[in-house]
Scaffold this motif. Structure first.
Motif, PDB file in Angstrom:
ATOM      1  N   ARG A  90      91.987  47.331 -67.016  1.00 54.26           N
ATOM      2  CA  ARG A  90      92.595  48.169 -68.047  1.00 54.26           C
ATOM      3  C   ARG A  90      92.472  49.664 -67.729  1.00 54.26           C
ATOM      4  O   ARG A  90      93.161  50.491 -68.315  1.00 54.26           O
ATOM      5  N   GLY A  91      91.580  49.999 -66.819  1.00 56.58           N
ATOM      6  CA  GLY A  91      91.287  51.404 -66.606  1.00 56.58           C
ATOM      7  C   GLY A  91      90.277  51.862 -67.645  1.00 56.58           C
ATOM      8  O   GLY A  91      89.870  51.115 -68.532  1.00 56.58           O
ATOM      9  N   GLY A  92      89.866  53.100 -67.550  1.00 61.75           N
ATOM     10  CA  GLY A  92      88.893  53.584 -68.521  1.00 61.75           C
ATOM     11  C   GLY A  92      87.517  53.008 -68.248  1.00 61.75           C
ATOM     12  O   GLY A  92      87.181  52.640 -67.121  1.00 61.75           O
ATOM     13  N   ASN A  93      86.735  52.879 -69.296  1.00 60.18           N
ATOM     14  CA  ASN A  93      85.339  52.478 -69.127  1.00 60.18           C
ATOM     15  C   ASN A  93      84.928  51.430 -70.153  1.00 60.18           C
ATOM     16  O   ASN A  93      83.809  51.450 -70.667  1.00 60.18           O
ATOM     17  N   VAL A  94      85.852  50.527 -70.467  1.00 59.99           N
ATOM     18  CA  VAL A  94      85.561  49.427 -71.390  1.00 59.99           C
ATOM     19  C   VAL A  94      85.850  48.117 -70.679  1.00 59.99           C
ATOM     20  O   VAL A  94      86.966  47.896 -70.221  1.00 59.99           O
ATOM     21  N   PRO A  95      84.839  47.249 -70.573  1.00 56.64           N
ATOM     22  CA  PRO A  95      83.456  47.431 -71.015  1.00 56.64           C
ATOM     23  C   PRO A  95      82.695  48.407 -70.119  1.00 56.64           C
ATOM     24  O   PRO A  95      83.031  48.583 -68.950  1.00 56.64           O
ATOM     25  N   ASN A  96      81.674  49.017 -70.700  1.00 56.80           N
ATOM     26  CA  ASN A  96      80.860  49.996 -69.996  1.00 56.80           C
ATOM     27  C   ASN A  96      79.855  49.264 -69.119  1.00 56.80           C
ATOM     28  O   ASN A  96      78.911  48.650 -69.607  1.00 56.80           O
ATOM     29  N   LEU A  97      80.059  49.340 -67.815  1.00 57.45           N
ATOM     30  CA  LEU A  97      79.243  48.582 -66.871  1.00 57.45           C
ATOM     31  C   LEU A  97      77.759  48.947 -66.966  1.00 57.45           C
ATOM     32  O   LEU A  97      76.886  48.079 -66.927  1.00 57.45           O
ATOM     33  N   LEU A  98      77.484  50.235 -67.101  1.00 54.92           N
ATOM     34  CA  LEU A  98      76.094  50.676 -67.160  1.00 54.92           C
ATOM     35  C   LEU A  98      75.413  50.190 -68.433  1.00 54.92           C
ATOM     36  O   LEU A  98      74.253  49.765 -68.409  1.00 54.92           O
ATOM     37  N   GLN A  99      76.136  50.231 -69.543  1.00 51.98           N
ATOM     38  CA  GLN A  99      75.553  49.754 -70.796  1.00 51.98           C
ATOM     39  C   GLN A  99      75.308  48.251 -70.745  1.00 51.98           C
ATOM     40  O   GLN A  99      74.293  47.759 -71.249  1.00 51.98           O
ATOM     41  N   VAL A 100      76.230  47.528 -70.128  1.00 48.03           N
ATOM     42  CA  VAL A 100      76.041  46.076 -69.982  1.00 48.03           C
ATOM     43  C   VAL A 100      74.784  45.795 -69.167  1.00 48.03           C
ATOM     44  O   VAL A 100      73.986  44.918 -69.516  1.00 48.03           O
ATOM     45  N   ALA A 101      74.582  46.529 -68.085  1.00 43.95           N
ATOM     46  CA  ALA A 101      73.385  46.337 -67.265  1.00 43.95           C
ATOM     47  C   ALA A 101      72.125  46.621 -68.072  1.00 43.95           C
ATOM     48  O   ALA A 101      71.135  45.880 -67.989  1.00 43.95           O
ATOM     49  N   LYS A 102      72.146  47.689 -68.861  1.00 51.70           N
ATOM     50  CA  LYS A 102      71.006  48.001 -69.724  1.00 51.70           C
ATOM     51  C   LYS A 102      70.749  46.864 -70.709  1.00 51.70           C
ATOM     52  O   LYS A 102      69.606  46.422 -70.904  1.00 51.70           O
ATOM     53  N   ASP A 103      71.816  46.405 -71.347  1.00 52.01           N
ATOM     54  CA  ASP A 103      71.670  45.373 -72.373  1.00 52.01           C
ATOM     55  C   ASP A 103      71.185  44.054 -71.787  1.00 52.01           C
ATOM     56  O   ASP A 103      70.340  43.375 -72.379  1.00 52.01           O
ATOM     57  N   LEU A 104      71.722  43.668 -70.637  1.00 53.55           N
ATOM     58  CA  LEU A 104      71.296  42.419 -70.013  1.00 53.55           C
ATOM     59  C   LEU A 104      69.794  42.417 -69.753  1.00 53.55           C
ATOM     60  O   LEU A 104      69.110  41.410 -69.962  1.00 53.55           O
ATOM     61  N   GLN A 105      69.286  43.546 -69.308  1.00 58.86           N
ATOM     62  CA  GLN A 105      67.847  43.638 -69.071  1.00 58.86           C
ATOM     63  C   GLN A 105      67.066  43.569 -70.386  1.00 58.86           C
ATOM     64  O   GLN A 105      66.016  42.915 -70.473  1.00 58.86           O
ATOM     65  N   GLN A 106      67.601  44.202 -71.420  1.00 55.55           N
ATOM     66  CA  GLN A 106      66.964  44.125 -72.735  1.00 55.55           C
ATOM     67  C   GLN A 106      66.970  42.697 -73.273  1.00 55.55           C
ATOM     68  O   GLN A 106      66.034  42.264 -73.951  1.00 55.55           O
ATOM     69  N   PHE A 107      68.029  41.950 -72.947  1.00 55.63           N
ATOM     70  CA  PHE A 107      68.148  40.569 -73.409  1.00 55.63           C
ATOM     71  C   PHE A 107      67.244  39.619 -72.620  1.00 55.63           C
ATOM     72  O   PHE A 107      67.116  38.458 -72.973  1.00 55.63           O
ATOM     73  N   GLY A 108      66.659  40.108 -71.532  1.00 54.14           N
ATOM     74  CA  GLY A 108      65.703  39.293 -70.789  1.00 54.14           C
ATOM     75  C   GLY A 108      66.037  39.022 -69.339  1.00 54.14           C
ATOM     76  O   GLY A 108      65.222  38.425 -68.623  1.00 54.14           O
ATOM     77  N   ALA A 109      67.225  39.424 -68.877  1.00 53.38           N
ATOM     78  CA  ALA A 109      67.553  39.218 -67.466  1.00 53.38           C
ATOM     79  C   ALA A 109      66.531  39.951 -66.601  1.00 53.38           C
ATOM     80  O   ALA A 109      66.144  41.082 -66.893  1.00 53.38           O
ATOM     81  N   GLN A 110      66.116  39.288 -65.518  1.00 55.84           N
ATOM     82  CA  GLN A 110      65.060  39.845 -64.676  1.00 55.84           C
ATOM     83  C   GLN A 110      65.605  40.556 -63.443  1.00 55.84           C
ATOM     84  O   GLN A 110      64.853  40.950 -62.554  1.00 55.84           O
ATOM     85  N   GLY A 111      66.916  40.698 -63.387  1.00 54.93           N
ATOM     86  CA  GLY A 111      67.526  41.409 -62.283  1.00 54.93           C
ATOM     87  C   GLY A 111      69.011  41.608 -62.534  1.00 54.93           C
ATOM     88  O   GLY A 111      69.618  40.911 -63.356  1.00 54.93           O
ATOM     89  N   ILE A 112      69.587  42.566 -61.831  1.00 54.77           N
ATOM     90  CA  ILE A 112      71.025  42.829 -61.862  1.00 54.77           C
ATOM     91  C   ILE A 112      71.541  42.740 -60.425  1.00 54.77           C
ATOM     92  O   ILE A 112      71.003  43.390 -59.523  1.00 54.77           O
ATOM     93  N   THR A 113      72.570  41.926 -60.239  1.00 56.20           N
ATOM     94  CA  THR A 113      73.190  41.754 -58.931  1.00 56.20           C
ATOM     95  C   THR A 113      74.589  42.346 -58.941  1.00 56.20           C
ATOM     96  O   THR A 113      75.335  42.188 -59.921  1.00 56.20           O
ATOM     97  N   ILE A 114      74.944  43.016 -57.853  1.00 54.80           N
ATOM     98  CA  ILE A 114      76.329  43.450 -57.644  1.00 54.80           C
ATOM     99  C   ILE A 114      76.739  43.061 -56.232  1.00 54.80           C
ATOM    100  O   ILE A 114      75.908  42.925 -55.345  1.00 54.80           O
ATOM    101  N   HIS A 115      78.046  42.870 -56.054  1.00 51.45           N
ATOM    102  CA  HIS A 115      78.577  42.507 -54.739  1.00 51.45           C
ATOM    103  C   HIS A 115      79.810  43.363 -54.485  1.00 51.45           C
ATOM    104  O   HIS A 115      80.945  42.925 -54.676  1.00 51.45           O
TER     105      HIS A 115
END
Length: 237
Positions: free
Chosen positions: A18-43
């Motif tokens: 869509r362009g723009g910044n929705v969903p916000n990738l950085l916020q998702v990474a922050k939230d995933l860690q808050q939700f309990g994820a023990q790591g973030i992977t990118i490829h």
């Protein structure tokens, strides 16, 4: 407990569509860690069709659990990893135009190449992992490169599991047993899902980490639809 690293490529795909910044990738990474994820992977891939190289730079100060960058160690990728210094780099033999990963390394044919790349990462205190098929000779070859871990490519297991063939786990068990014997850490990823992850975990000795993206994001989308639709209906009353 086996650690869960969440691959956020699909979040970037949705953003880029869509362009723009929705969903916000950085916020998702922050939230995933808050939700309990023990790591973030990118490829990141050379065409940057989902994760962009700049995303890796922007994520580095955000990821406080474990940052895992996957990819084919071409020059630009190596430079990016050395700049970002993630906790782990996972080497994947992707063709440039590949839609997704489709095979592990031939650790015998590419042994010298992998050895040189891994030595460079280890000089920079970055843990290394090599994407491999559950073939004993490939596991043995991985050990000779100096890698810290292997990541078992689990597409074949996942496919057999959907067919009801639980014996599809057997090559992975043997590969894991060998890895444990020769002191290689074990990660796993590709097509692992809520349907098959528990069975896989219960049968793989010494499984340290799984990296899950496509299935987890798809499951989150579906399992969240009921909630979001009803939130809209509440606001429209």
């Amino acid at each position: 407990m086996t650690k869960l690293s969440v691959n956020i490529n699909k979040i970037a795909t949705l953003r880029n569509a869509r362009g723009g910044n929705v969903p916000n990738l950085l916020q998702v990474a922050k939230d995933l860690q808050q939700f309990g994820a023990q790591g973030i992977t990118i490829h990141p891939r050379p065409d940057e069709r989902h994760i962009r190289y700049q995303d890796a730079r922007d994520l580095r100060p955000i990821v406080y659990t474990e940052f895992n960058i996957e990819g084919n160690p071409q020059h630009n990728f190596i430079d990016l990893v050395l700049e970002c210094k993630p906790e782990q780099v996972t080497l994947v033999p992707d063709a440039i135009g590949a839609i997704t990963s489709s095979a592990g390394w031939d650790t015998i044919q590419f042994q010298d190449y992998l050895t040189d790349v891994i030595a460079e990462f280890k000089r920079n205190n970055i843990r290394t992992s090599i994407f491999v098929d559950p073939i004993l000779s490939m596991v043995e070859g991985a050990k000779k490169t100096g890698t810290d871990r292997i990541e078992l490519y689990t597409e074949a297991f996942a496919h057999q599991f959907t067919l009801g063939n639980k014996a599809g786990i057997e090559p992975y068990v043997k590969a894991a047993e060998l890895a444990n014997e020769i002191a290689l850490g074990i990660n796993a990823g590709h097509d692992l899902s809520l349907d098959n992850i528990q069975f896989f975990k219960q049968n793989i000795p010494g499984l340290l980490e799984v990296s899950i993206g496509h299935a987890l994001i798809s499951e989150a989308l579906y399992l969240g639809l009921d909630n979001v639709v009803n939130m809209y209906l509440q606001k429209l009353k």
